[in-house]
Design an enzyme around this catalytic site. Sequence first.
Site, PDB file in Angstrom:
ATOM      1  N   PHE A 237       0.856  -1.186   0.000  1.00 31.37           N
ATOM      2  CA  PHE A 237       0.000   0.000   0.000  1.00 31.37           C
ATOM      3  C   PHE A 237       0.893   1.237   0.000  1.00 31.37           C
ATOM      4  O   PHE A 237       1.410   1.658   1.033  1.00 31.37           O
ATOM      5  CB  PHE A 237      -0.909   0.004   1.233  1.00 31.37           C
ATOM      6  CG  PHE A 237      -2.080  -0.946   1.165  1.00 31.37           C
ATOM      7  CD1 PHE A 237      -2.172  -1.904   0.172  1.00 31.37           C
ATOM      8  CD2 PHE A 237      -3.096  -0.879   2.097  1.00 31.37           C
ATOM      9  CE1 PHE A 237      -3.253  -2.777   0.116  1.00 31.37           C
ATOM     10  CE2 PHE A 237      -4.178  -1.740   2.053  1.00 31.37           C
ATOM     11  CZ  PHE A 237      -4.263  -2.695   1.064  1.00 31.37           C
ATOM     12  N   ASP A 238       1.050   1.811  -1.186  1.00 32.07           N
ATOM     13  CA  ASP A 238       1.965   2.932  -1.355  1.00 32.07           C
ATOM     14  C   ASP A 238       1.405   4.202  -0.724  1.00 32.07           C
ATOM     15  O   ASP A 238       0.234   4.554  -0.927  1.00 32.07           O
ATOM     16  CB  ASP A 238       2.203   3.159  -2.854  1.00 32.07           C
ATOM     17  CG  ASP A 238       3.079   4.360  -3.127  1.00 32.07           C
ATOM     18  OD1 ASP A 238       4.254   4.340  -2.728  1.00 32.07           O
ATOM     19  OD2 ASP A 238       2.567   5.329  -3.725  1.00 32.07           O
TER      20      ASP A 238
END
Length: 580
Positions: A237-238
């Site tokens: 999850f950037d």
Amino acid sequence: MSVMDGLQQKLQHQLECIYKDIDIDQSINQLVSRLIEIMRISEFSQVPEPFVNHWSEKDTIMITYGDSILQQGERPLTTLAQFIDSYVGCINSVHILPFFPYSSDDGFAVIDYSSVNESLGDWADISAIASKRRLMSDLVINHCSSRSLWFENFCKGEGPGHDYFFTAQPKDDLSEVVRPRTSTLLRPTETPTGTQHVWCTFSHDQVDFDFRNPQVLIEFVTIIRQYLDAGVSIFRFDAVAFLWKIVGSKSINLVQTHEIIRLLRTLIEHAQNDAMIITETNIPNTQNLTYFGNANEAHCIYNFSLPPLLINTLITSNCLYLKRWLMSMPPAQDGTTYFNFIASHDGIGLRPAEGLLDDDEIQTLVDTMKDFGGKISARTTETGEQKPYEINIALYDALQGTTKGKDLWGMQRFMCAHSIMLALEGIPGIYIHSLLGTRNDYEKLANTSHNRAINRHRWELDELKQQLGDAQSTHSQVLSAMTKLINIRTQQAAFHPSATQFTLHLGLQLFGFWRQSRNRKQSIFCISNVSDQVTDLPINELNLVISEHWVDLLSETKIEDITQTIQLQPYQTVWISNKG
């Protein structure tokens, strides 16, 4: 209670927490049903067990771009797959950085989440890699490209995306907003209803989503389902810490952000029990730890404090700050673990060192990296001050010397760093350019004018093969040494990511910790000389059990006398184990 009843109740509670202060177009019950339908969860789906570890000492993740290695006339993803099979069989997992069509930031300004960048290959290439190794993919969830169809529709005021983006007003109080860039936060954008000011945490080409609109959540759940179908089993999850915004707040680490992660974990685990979430939250250490939740948010969190602290240790010959940090780190409870790395496609983040290194230490680190050819990226603080945010440098160059300057111990120092990282509690992630000992790419830096390009070299396969075939080549020596380290690690139960870890106290030049397997049958004492001087290690201070047979796994040297003192050469590491 049936599987579906329990899931529906859990999702309903999570959605009510997220949208409690917001009027949405559909009922929570309708939204629950839609999310379950998208993820294809049914009564026959397996209920995920809590606190289960989906990892072992066998796991090492290689981080790479899809086009880090090129062969003329061949799709880069095909070339990458062949390289992995031929040269890094010791690696069982691979993180391919964003492989979608993009407009900037080397992939992190995604134009289309549902397609593979044609210049790299296609979904069949992605699935082929996933069929042999565990595949980690980015979910660029905070923002997308300003060239995406969604944002084009926002500009037109109609169609999917016309209401997907977060806007604010220049007159709003945005003084507390925390972000890692110096560009202006708001991007003026003309729409049929007038000028809208779109929130841009990173750049004006990376426009932030508005998760207050449930349709944005639906879009990303649809994307997750597609990635699972393609073989992705680890989701990175950037920039997720910035996901939820509230005008007048810091707009980072908000409670709604944490709840969305919990919701997505619920959906992902019910769809595929062994799938994992890793949160990429490049923030101070105490904030980063909160993303574990109660083993119900991220399965793994990036150990962002490790790179600056470990590099600081090796250039100062002093492990005080690294040891203090390690002692303060809580053991990850079952169902969670750390993701350890010391190099990545980005630089060496300095925010995670705040509160751990003082300002003088950070400045010394910055100055030393500049001397070794590194570049420094800045951020603007709440007071308008420019502050170092990230060091951009290839790891091999970063470790070519100490604060005294360059020396002849670069290779030993480089391997010492990895000997420490591979032994720590958690799953190790190794950047492809660390496996290959790649140096600073000044040509790419000059061509792009982007500091991060210095550590994003693209190898031509024929040139790389030539280097790896030459036993005298640094690249060949690095890959050989790294392969040996990884192969030794994967055979040790005490290196299970969730095995016990205790910090040892051996002075400032010896950094050490003790690992014990979960069945308590194997112990490994991991000790590194972090200085450029020969240093004595008194074996009797380790309290080795006299009835056991002890051996250094790295040199295969038996410890015949546990009362002896052995000499560690500069940057030498020993893994002393009773299970040689």
